[in-house]
Motif scaffolding. Structure first.
Motif, PDB file in Angstrom:
ATOM      1  N   THR A   1     -20.871  -6.642   7.373  1.00 21.41           N
ATOM      2  CA  THR A   1     -20.481  -5.960   8.607  1.00 21.41           C
ATOM      3  C   THR A   1     -19.018  -6.251   8.866  1.00 21.41           C
ATOM      4  N   LEU A   2     -18.241  -5.199   9.089  1.00 21.52           N
ATOM      5  CA  LEU A   2     -16.818  -5.330   9.410  1.00 21.52           C
ATOM      6  C   LEU A   2     -16.594  -4.845  10.836  1.00 21.52           C
ATOM      7  N   LEU A   3     -16.099  -5.724  11.690  1.00 22.17           N
ATOM      8  CA  LEU A   3     -15.670  -5.368  13.035  1.00 22.17           C
ATOM      9  C   LEU A   3     -14.148  -5.413  13.053  1.00 22.17           C
ATOM     10  N   TYR A   4     -13.536  -4.289  13.404  1.00 24.63           N
ATOM     11  CA  TYR A   4     -12.096  -4.112  13.232  1.00 24.63           C
ATOM     12  C   TYR A   4     -11.494  -3.665  14.563  1.00 24.63           C
ATOM     13  N   TRP A   5     -10.622  -4.523  15.115  1.00 29.48           N
ATOM     14  CA  TRP A   5      -9.999  -4.273  16.410  1.00 29.48           C
ATOM     15  C   TRP A   5      -8.588  -3.707  16.261  1.00 29.48           C
ATOM     16  N   ALA A   6      -8.246  -2.784  17.157  1.00 33.05           N
ATOM     17  CA  ALA A   6      -6.877  -2.288  17.303  1.00 33.05           C
ATOM     18  C   ALA A   6      -6.718  -1.821  18.744  1.00 33.05           C
ATOM     19  N   ARG A   7      -5.474  -1.696  19.153  1.00 36.64           N
ATOM     20  CA  ARG A   7      -5.255  -1.226  20.526  1.00 36.64           C
ATOM     21  C   ARG A   7      -5.621   0.250  20.655  1.00 36.64           C
ATOM     22  N   ARG A   8      -5.165   1.047  19.699  1.00 41.21           N
ATOM     23  CA  ARG A   8      -5.391   2.495  19.755  1.00 41.21           C
ATOM     24  C   ARG A   8      -5.880   2.986  18.394  1.00 41.21           C
ATOM     25  N   ARG A   9      -6.537   4.104  18.415  1.00 41.16           N
ATOM     26  CA  ARG A   9      -7.144   4.691  17.226  1.00 41.16           C
ATOM     27  C   ARG A   9      -6.112   4.947  16.129  1.00 41.16           C
ATOM     28  N   GLU A  10      -4.931   5.415  16.497  1.00 39.11           N
ATOM     29  CA  GLU A  10      -3.919   5.761  15.505  1.00 39.11           C
ATOM     30  C   GLU A  10      -3.329   4.535  14.806  1.00 39.11           C
ATOM     31  N   GLU A  11      -3.606   3.343  15.321  1.00 39.64           N
ATOM     32  CA  GLU A  11      -3.112   2.116  14.682  1.00 39.64           C
ATOM     33  C   GLU A  11      -4.090   1.568  13.648  1.00 39.64           C
ATOM     34  N   LEU A  12      -5.280   2.131  13.565  1.00 38.08           N
ATOM     35  CA  LEU A  12      -6.266   1.685  12.580  1.00 38.08           C
ATOM     36  C   LEU A  12      -5.871   2.132  11.172  1.00 38.08           C
ATOM     37  N   CYS A  13      -6.030   1.262  10.200  1.00 41.11           N
ATOM     38  CA  CYS A  13      -5.762   1.579   8.797  1.00 41.11           C
ATOM     39  C   CYS A  13      -7.085   1.796   8.054  1.00 41.11           C
ATOM     40  N   PHE A  14      -7.038   2.577   6.988  1.00 39.55           N
ATOM     41  CA  PHE A  14      -8.145   2.734   6.033  1.00 39.55           C
ATOM     42  C   PHE A  14      -9.404   3.358   6.658  1.00 39.55           C
ATOM     43  N   VAL A  15      -9.267   4.083   7.763  1.00 38.50           N
ATOM     44  CA  VAL A  15     -10.435   4.562   8.492  1.00 38.50           C
ATOM     45  C   VAL A  15     -11.305   5.467   7.620  1.00 38.50           C
ATOM     46  N   ASP A  16     -10.696   6.473   7.001  1.00 42.56           N
ATOM     47  CA  ASP A  16     -11.476   7.417   6.188  1.00 42.56           C
ATOM     48  C   ASP A  16     -12.186   6.702   5.045  1.00 42.56           C
ATOM     49  N   GLU A  17     -11.492   5.774   4.386  1.00 41.28           N
ATOM     50  CA  GLU A  17     -12.106   5.047   3.272  1.00 41.28           C
ATOM     51  C   GLU A  17     -13.244   4.167   3.745  1.00 41.28           C
ATOM     52  N   LEU A  18     -13.057   3.484   4.873  1.00 38.64           N
ATOM     53  CA  LEU A  18     -14.115   2.620   5.385  1.00 38.64           C
ATOM     54  C   LEU A  18     -15.354   3.438   5.768  1.00 38.64           C
ATOM     55  N   ARG A  19     -15.143   4.598   6.364  1.00 39.37           N
ATOM     56  CA  ARG A  19     -16.282   5.448   6.707  1.00 39.37           C
ATOM     57  C   ARG A  19     -16.989   5.955   5.448  1.00 39.37           C
ATOM     58  N   ALA A  20     -16.214   6.266   4.423  1.00 34.02           N
ATOM     59  CA  ALA A  20     -16.815   6.718   3.168  1.00 34.02           C
ATOM     60  C   ALA A  20     -17.615   5.600   2.513  1.00 34.02           C
ATOM     61  N   LEU A  21     -17.101   4.378   2.557  1.00 35.16           N
ATOM     62  CA  LEU A  21     -17.831   3.248   1.979  1.00 35.16           C
ATOM     63  C   LEU A  21     -19.119   2.985   2.751  1.00 35.16           C
ATOM     64  N   ALA A  22     -19.061   3.131   4.074  1.00 40.78           N
ATOM     65  CA  ALA A  22     -20.264   2.930   4.881  1.00 40.78           C
ATOM     66  C   ALA A  22     -21.325   3.985   4.562  1.00 40.78           C
TER      67      ALA A  22
END
Length: 368
Positions: free
Chosen positions: A180-201
């Protein structure tokens, strides 16, 4: 968890190289060899940027091709990256954001930091073909040889990079244990690797990812809001006691993660890329003698020796500025110091210390 760096990938020296080594001046060899190829050196590790791609609104991923002198690394480790900016070499520590590839290439993901000289250069100006200096890998927060329990990765901001490298490594193994990966950021646009993480999930039933936003409302099914605490962890993780936890992020985040989880879980490992909050020590100045240069300075208590010495105009080697990479290590022949992260006092007269995470508590003599 103290896994070592993988065995060196350097090629064994040829007999000719061993014979001519006493006759070679490495700096001279490097100067002329670079005219033929930008990463040819006698022994100095260098890497050429071969690809760059955006990772978020304020981060870029650089794919690097090291030369034969770099010894390799493991997912989760750091290395020193150096670039010449305005004629001076500037070096800082960066985590690998991908497990080292079969062709030897490595990736780092650089967030543009306000006032960060190297991060702004790498993010804004570094181009494909540029050559960077790279150091040996260091850091002990790596995956064990066997995964015998569920994993919980806690990442905030740039702390995602070493955890992303380990997530990719586990995915390449078929996700052998629940993660389980819990990943914090202030705003959505500051998140990295989002598409890849969703694909892996979507690909691995054993893998769950949740994106935690602290300054925006959640919009997607895998998003949530809130800062790290024990209640939030219990909300997102069943049976916390069955998990091994890796946490990485700013010092305050790591301190809160440790407080919220460390007593409940099977194992807890963490790295912070900013110092944890600490109480300011008593004021006043101490006399610090620089033995090699013959200077005597009055430096404040409660401030890192590196910062205090830089304020007096000294240009000292430094890297992570967190006590991890050992770049700023120097000898001490007398006096006592306090570790700024742990509060521990070191009174042994002849020893070495990392200038970035120690302050003076008495008069000192340093080998500078």
């Amino acid at each position: 968890m103290n896994a070592a760096v993988r065995p060196s990938t350097r090629r064994p020296q040829s007999r000719l190289r061993r014979l001519i080594a006493p006759l070679v001046v490495p700096q001279v060899f490097d100067f002329w060899a670079s005219r033929l190829h930008p990463t040819w050196t006698w022994e100095r590790p260098l890497a050429r940027i071969v690809e760059r791609s955006p990772a978020s609104a304020d981060a870029v991923t650089l794919l690097l091709a090291p030369n034969r002198h770099w010894a390799g690394a493991r997912a989760g480790q750091h290395l020193m990256i150096g670039a010449r900016i305005d004629g001076a070499l500037v070096s800082r520590s960066y985590s690998l954001s991908d497990a080292p590839r079969g062709d030897g290439r490595i990736a780092i993901t650089v967030k543009a930091i306000e006032g960060g000289k190297l991060s702004r250069h790498l993010h804004d100006h570094a181009q494909i073909g540029d050559v960077l200096e790279i150091g040996e890998a260091f850091g002990e927060m790596v995956l064990p040889e066997r995964s015998d329990s569920a994993w919980l990765f806690l990442a905030a901001g740039s702390g995602i990079t070493p955890l992303m490298a380990m997530t990719r490594e586990l995915a390449a193994q078929g996700m052998p244990a629940p993660l389980t990966l819990l990943y914090w950021a202030r705003r959505r646009e500051e998140l990295c690797f989002v598409d890849e993480l969703r694909a892996l999930a979507a690909q691995h039933p054993n893998f769950r990812v949740r994106f935690l936003l602290t300054r925006q409302a959640p919009q997607h099914g895998d998003e949530d809001a809130g800062r790290i605490d024990a209640q939030l962890l219990a909300q997102h993780v069943d049976d916390l006691s069955a998990h091994r936890v890796y946490a990485c992020g700013p010092g305050g985040f790591v301190a809160q993660a440790r407080e919220s989880a460390s007593v409940q879980v099977r194992a807890f490992e963490a790295e912070a890329f900013t110092p944890p909050p600490r109480a300011v020590e008593e004021g006043g100045l101490v006399e610090v003698v620089l033995a090699r240069s013959g200077r005597t300075l009055a430096l404040p208590r409660g401030q890192s020796l590196l910062t205090a010495l830089e304020a007096h105009g000294l240009n000292l080697p430094s890297g992570c500025r967190m006590g991890l990479c050992n770049t700023c290590s120097c000898g001490k022949s007398s006096g006592s110091t306090r570790h700024l992260h742990t509060g521990a006092e070191q009174t042994e007269p002849v020893s070495s210390l990392r200038l970035c995470v120690n302050s003076a508590t008495s008069h000192l003599v340093l080998d500078l």
